[in-house]
Scaffold this active site. Structure first.
Site, PDB file in Angstrom:
ATOM      1  CG  ASN A 319      -0.415   0.048   2.381  1.00 19.84           C
ATOM      2  OD1 ASN A 319       0.695   0.689   2.718  1.00 19.84           O
ATOM      3  ND2 ASN A 319      -1.175  -0.246   3.703  1.00 19.84           N
ATOM      4  CD  GLU A 320      -2.327   4.022  -0.970  1.00 23.70           C
ATOM      5  OE1 GLU A 320      -3.327   4.724  -0.824  1.00 23.70           O
ATOM      6  OE2 GLU A 320      -2.212   2.937  -1.289  1.00 23.70           O
ATOM      7  CD  GLN A 321      -1.223   4.510   3.696  1.00 22.37           C
ATOM      8  OE1 GLN A 321      -1.477   3.388   2.868  1.00 22.37           O
ATOM      9  NE2 GLN A 321      -2.365   5.154   3.790  1.00 22.37           N
ATOM     10  N   GLY A 322       3.561   2.629   2.437  1.00 18.48           N
ATOM     11  CA  GLY A 322       5.143   2.093   2.650  1.00 18.48           C
ATOM     12  C   GLY A 322       5.090   0.795   3.118  1.00 18.48           C
ATOM     13  CG  MET A 346       3.755   7.550   1.718  1.00 15.12           C
ATOM     14  SD  MET A 346       2.184   7.985   2.525  1.00 15.12           S
ATOM     15  CE  MET A 346       2.677   9.704   2.927  1.00 15.12           C
TER      16      MET A 346
END
Length: 534
Positions: A319-322, A346
């Site tokens: 996911n984009e949060q890392g 991120m």
């Protein structure tokens, strides 16, 4: 480094300041005590006023916490963020044009923070072209009119780019887990790292004040150096909040913090409804070795389906949060993940995304038009924003959108291998005109991107500038249940297939057996090396 109370920290803000806030979504590393203290000061004293709030990710529990605490007349002049879906009162102020609201791509804001830290002039990116973020459209402005332009169109080497302007940050509210006496901050009980380091660096470069909310204090020199995420040289003050939860919904979960992995049987199981049908059909697009992004909403069910089907080891969900690997969480925990194999800051995750690192992306779609363009940012008098949607959808090699065929009180039932519509949704999703363009079908076609649209009753693909219906659920009537609820007529495939009957049965589908025979892909040079070996 000084130790302050939350109220003392809030007292340091001045009228007109630019406040940068760390954290993500539903409470992941969100400095809630600091935000709450700021609200408390404003309600008691009527100051500070006319702040600019910058946070790349939406912040809130879709109620009164997070950025919703800033929704008081006079407190904010402007909010710049990826999405406002998590803070409805703030979104309503923007809709009422009481504040400026700029909803820009989460990845662009995240990377911009790093550019600001380095003193560079801003961020140059292709992300956002041909969407509502493009200044030829709305430039990302959603609220009150503004003379400023935060995004401009430029040309370099004969190619169009978007230029995102930097901010001069006066105060940063950040969060970690442990601070030592020198202000070195670790994040061992956080679900994500976010942009904490870049935010601290950007704020210090501007001469601003960095305040970090932490759970506990440690003696000088006792934190392992490699565990420090925000060095003490960047921290001016810390505020201790001993009871800070991992997310707004979860007080503590060692699987979210990466301290342990849970058995696959420990993952929640989805009930067999329209959302599980969609998540299952999305999961059927997975391929061994594929690096995927899993978005919010119905798409978060992919991780739970993958756990139920025991295929997580075949793929890499991100996911984009890392977070990398494992299964992204759902509901109000979305943004976290369980059993992940790595976590990065991120901005670096978005570097990978923007460079084309995603093989398959799974995102929600709210409005879809005949050209395969999508709106998720503003509809039905709701202001949502885009989060990481634009970065992900414009750069994935294959884009798969998921969502119910209609919206608003839809009810379905599975009878044997067949789908029955018990109550049709009140709102169409396949529309003649989008309110905003979050994803451009024609631009995707220019880039030869493969695009699918998956619903509980039908599957479409984008081809030659149109949508083609390629699958329909058993038990569904084409005219009555599909075409009558679309504002345009799609192309009907000459080879129209029934959706897989396993989607509608209560037992697992057997995806592990399907994927086991595929084999993990190798780099061409490694494949050639293997072929040469006797």
């Amino acid at each position: 480094m000084q130790i302050l109370t939350a109220d003392q920290a809030a007292s340091l803000l001045k009228d007109g300041d630019t406040l940068m806030i760390g954290g993500s979504g539903s409470g992941h590393a969100v400095p809630e005590a600091l935000i709450e203290a700021l609200e408390r000061r404003f309600l008691a004293q009527g100051e500070p006023r006319q702040l600019t709030s910058v946070h790349p990710v939406g912040l809130g529990d879709r109620g009164e916490r997070g950025a919703s605490r800033l929704a008081h007349a006079g407190l904010l002049k402007r909010v710049v963020c990826g999405t406002l879906v998590d803070s409805p009162p703030l979104a309503q102020m923007a809709l009422n044009k009481e504040i400026e609201a700029w909803t820009l791509p989460q990845g662009a804001l995240s990377q911009l923070t790093r550019e600001m830290a380095a003193g560079r002039p801003g961020l140059i990116s292709h992300v956002g072209l041909h969407t509502f973020v493009d200044p030829r459209n709305d430039g990302g402005l959603q609220g009150a009119p503004s003379d400023d332009r935060l995004v401009s169109l430029i040309e370099l080497e004969g190619r169009e780019w978007l230029f995102y302007k930097p901010f001069e940050v006066d105060v940063a509210f950040l969060r970690g887990t442990t601070s030592d006496e020198d202000g070195n901050v670790s994040m061992e009980h956080e679900a994500v790292f976010g942009d904490m380091l870049s935010m601290a660096q950007a704020t210090k470069r501007n001469g601003g004040l960095v305040i970090v909310q932490v759970k506990r204090l440690a003696k000088r020199g006792t934190l392992p150096a490699k565990s420090v995420k925000i060095p003490g040289m960047l921290v001016d003050a810390v505020v201790v909040q001993a009871d800070q939860p991992v997310t707004y919904q979860t007080a503590y979960d060692p699987a979210f913090t990466g301290e342990m992995r849970i058995p696959l049987g420990g993952f929640p199981r989805l009930p067999l409804d329209e959302r599980k049908i969609i998540a299952r059909r999305l999961a059927m697009e997975l391929r061994v070795g594929a690096v995927c992004n899993v978005g919010s909403g119905v798409c978060t069910g992919i991780g739970l389906v993958a756990a139920e089907e025991d295929v997580l080891h075949h793929i890499v969900l991100t996911n984009e949060q890392g977070l990398i690997g494992g299964a992204p969480a759902a509901g109000l925990d979305a943004g976290a993940a369980r059993n992940y194999s790595a976590i990065v800051d991120m901005p670096y995750q978005f570097d990978f995304y923007d460079g084309g690192g995603i093989d398959i992306a799974f995102l929600s779609a709210v409005e879809i038009d005949a050209q395969g363009s999508v709106n998720i940012s503003r509809f039905a008098n709701k202001l949502i924003g885009v989060g990481g949607f634009v970065n992900i959808s414009q750069n994935a090699r294959k884009m798969v959108f998921g969502g119910t065929f209609t919206a608003g009180s839809l009810q379905v039932a599975c009878e044997g291998d067949r789908l029955q519509i018990l109550k049709e949704g009140a709102h169409r999703k396949f529309v003649s005109k989008l309110q905003q363009v979050s994803y451009s079908g024609p631009y995707a076609r220019e880039r030869n991107q493969t695009t699918l649209f998956v619903t509980e009753r039908a599957v479409f693909r984008a081809i030659d500038g149109a949508l083609e219906l390629i699958e329909i659920a058993p038990g569904i009537d084409l005219e009555r249940d599909v075409l009558e609820h679309m504002a345009f007529r799609p192309v009907i495939s000459s080879d129209l297939k029934l959706m897989d009957a396993r989607l509608f049965r209560p037992e697992p589908m057997g995806l592990d057996a399907d994927m086991a025979s595929q084999g993990w892909p190798r780099h061409p040079r490694l494949a050639a090396l293997v072929e040469r070996q006797p």
